[in-house]
Design a protein around this motif. Sequence first.
Motif, PDB file in Angstrom:
ATOM      1  N   UNK A 115       0.720  -1.121   0.183  1.00 39.36           N
ATOM      2  CA  UNK A 115      -0.093   0.157   0.072  1.00 39.36           C
ATOM      3  C   UNK A 115       0.877   1.169   0.038  1.00 39.36           C
ATOM      4  N   UNK A 116       1.757   1.364   0.823  1.00 34.91           N
ATOM      5  CA  UNK A 116       2.729   2.558   1.052  1.00 34.91           C
ATOM      6  C   UNK A 116       3.832   2.508   0.143  1.00 34.91           C
ATOM      7  N   UNK A 117       4.491   3.632  -0.231  1.00 37.78           N
ATOM      8  CA  UNK A 117       5.647   3.857  -1.104  1.00 37.78           C
ATOM      9  C   UNK A 117       6.777   2.995  -0.389  1.00 37.78           C
ATOM     10  N   UNK A 118       7.008   3.071   0.952  1.00 36.38           N
ATOM     11  CA  UNK A 118       8.074   2.481   1.479  1.00 36.38           C
ATOM     12  C   UNK A 118       8.142   0.998   1.247  1.00 36.38           C
ATOM     13  N   UNK A 119       6.756   0.330   1.351  1.00 34.36           N
ATOM     14  CA  UNK A 119       6.826  -1.035   1.092  1.00 34.36           C
ATOM     15  C   UNK A 119       6.855  -1.418  -0.254  1.00 34.36           C
ATOM     16  N   UNK A 120       6.499  -0.495  -1.334  1.00 33.53           N
ATOM     17  CA  UNK A 120       7.045  -0.845  -2.529  1.00 33.53           C
ATOM     18  C   UNK A 120       8.265  -0.857  -2.694  1.00 33.53           C
ATOM     19  N   UNK A 121       9.046   0.092  -2.264  1.00 31.05           N
ATOM     20  CA  UNK A 121      10.600   0.266  -2.359  1.00 31.05           C
ATOM     21  C   UNK A 121      11.241  -1.014  -1.806  1.00 31.05           C
ATOM     22  N   UNK A 128       6.485  -8.181 -16.096  1.00 28.41           N
ATOM     23  CA  UNK A 128       6.470  -7.909 -14.314  1.00 28.41           C
ATOM     24  C   UNK A 128       6.680  -6.402 -13.974  1.00 28.41           C
ATOM     25  N   UNK A 129       7.455  -5.716 -14.853  1.00 29.75           N
ATOM     26  CA  UNK A 129       7.670  -4.488 -14.623  1.00 29.75           C
ATOM     27  C   UNK A 129       6.433  -3.645 -15.005  1.00 29.75           C
ATOM     28  N   UNK A 130       5.809  -3.971 -16.102  1.00 33.54           N
ATOM     29  CA  UNK A 130       4.537  -3.238 -16.313  1.00 33.54           C
ATOM     30  C   UNK A 130       3.630  -3.768 -15.435  1.00 33.54           C
ATOM     31  N   UNK A 131       3.518  -4.888 -14.740  1.00 37.51           N
ATOM     32  CA  UNK A 131       2.642  -5.292 -13.637  1.00 37.51           C
ATOM     33  C   UNK A 131       3.017  -4.552 -12.498  1.00 37.51           C
ATOM     34  N   UNK A 132       4.000  -4.069 -11.996  1.00 38.59           N
ATOM     35  CA  UNK A 132       4.471  -3.442 -10.914  1.00 38.59           C
ATOM     36  C   UNK A 132       3.966  -1.830 -11.104  1.00 38.59           C
ATOM     37  N   UNK A 133       4.171  -1.319 -12.266  1.00 42.09           N
ATOM     38  CA  UNK A 133       3.686  -0.040 -12.594  1.00 42.09           C
ATOM     39  C   UNK A 133       2.120   0.205 -12.522  1.00 42.09           C
ATOM     40  N   UNK A 134       1.408  -0.759 -12.962  1.00 45.10           N
ATOM     41  CA  UNK A 134      -0.034  -0.792 -12.964  1.00 45.10           C
ATOM     42  C   UNK A 134      -0.360  -0.944 -11.254  1.00 45.10           C
ATOM     43  N   UNK A 135       0.212  -1.836 -10.492  1.00 41.18           N
ATOM     44  CA  UNK A 135      -0.072  -2.092  -9.258  1.00 41.18           C
ATOM     45  C   UNK A 135       0.133  -0.701  -8.526  1.00 41.18           C
ATOM     46  N   UNK A 136       1.027  -0.063  -8.503  1.00 40.84           N
ATOM     47  CA  UNK A 136       1.673   1.382  -8.180  1.00 40.84           C
ATOM     48  C   UNK A 136       0.587   2.255  -8.433  1.00 40.84           C
ATOM     49  N   UNK A 137       0.106   2.188  -9.655  1.00 43.16           N
ATOM     50  CA  UNK A 137      -1.020   3.287 -10.123  1.00 43.16           C
ATOM     51  C   UNK A 137      -2.450   2.982  -9.773  1.00 43.16           C
ATOM     52  N   UNK A 138      -2.460   1.753  -9.142  1.00 47.31           N
ATOM     53  CA  UNK A 138      -3.883   1.164  -8.819  1.00 47.31           C
ATOM     54  C   UNK A 138      -4.823   1.197  -9.716  1.00 47.31           C
ATOM     55  N   UNK A 139      -4.126   0.661 -10.977  1.00 48.36           N
ATOM     56  CA  UNK A 139      -5.152   0.838 -12.247  1.00 48.36           C
ATOM     57  C   UNK A 139      -5.558  -0.767 -12.323  1.00 48.36           C
ATOM     58  N   UNK A 140      -6.693  -1.133 -11.834  1.00 54.78           N
ATOM     59  CA  UNK A 140      -7.254  -2.459 -11.596  1.00 54.78           C
ATOM     60  C   UNK A 140      -7.771  -2.966 -12.991  1.00 54.78           C
ATOM     61  N   UNK A 141      -8.221  -2.139 -13.694  1.00 54.74           N
ATOM     62  CA  UNK A 141      -8.836  -2.497 -14.979  1.00 54.74           C
ATOM     63  C   UNK A 141      -7.769  -3.029 -16.108  1.00 54.74           C
ATOM     64  N   UNK A 142      -6.587  -2.145 -16.008  1.00 54.83           N
ATOM     65  CA  UNK A 142      -5.611  -2.526 -17.151  1.00 54.83           C
ATOM     66  C   UNK A 142      -4.749  -3.684 -16.551  1.00 54.83           C
ATOM     67  N   UNK A 143      -5.007  -3.676 -15.147  1.00 53.73           N
ATOM     68  CA  UNK A 143      -4.021  -4.898 -14.504  1.00 53.73           C
ATOM     69  C   UNK A 143      -4.790  -6.217 -14.955  1.00 53.73           C
ATOM     70  N   UNK A 144      -6.049  -6.242 -14.900  1.00 54.28           N
ATOM     71  CA  UNK A 144      -7.004  -7.367 -15.082  1.00 54.28           C
ATOM     72  C   UNK A 144      -6.712  -7.669 -16.710  1.00 54.28           C
TER      73      UNK A 144
END
Length: 187
Positions: A97-103, A150-166
């Motif tokens: 959820x948080x940016x520190x967790x992402x890092x 996977x890099x694209x997946x991480x970017x979509x998770x970070x952006x919280x773009x659920x539709x594109x993620x699915x």
Amino acid sequence: MDLLRHGARNLSQGSRPPGSRLFFRYGSVKASLLSLICTIIVVVSTSSIISLRNIRSITLSAEKVGNFWIERLLASREVKGNFADVRLSLARFATMVSETEFEAETQSLDAAKAKLATSITKYQAGVFSPVGRSLITDISRLTSRYLAQADRYIDLVRAHDIELLIEDSNLFLVVRQEHPVRRCHVV
């Protein structure tokens, strides 16, 4: 036996038994048998020594071959395990959820990617057959493709773009299913 006693008694008296010319010309029966037994012992001992040397060389060769294939099996298992670590790191991104967790998870993913690259290189060093080279080329190519997704997946998770993620998850699953590490075997 009587012949020997008779011959020894007559020899001491100066006379010879009948047929003694053959007996003394070719040596005694005891000496002949002893030399025959010694010859047989030498032949059997020599063949035993040669056989033991051959068995030892075969054993050493079998150990070398066995160790080589065990190393290859362990290397292929390491590739598969490290690929699973990359997948696990990617799966944990969905819970961040948080940016520190992402890092922190990004560092974990980078470490897993480095281990995967190292294990692929280690496995590649022992591949000699054309089929094995083809397999390792497929593994490298599809791993690169998987990690790009996977890099694209991480970017979509970070952006919280659920539709594109699915939408992208279908492509992501196709890449994962055709990855040869899922059916990895030593060649």
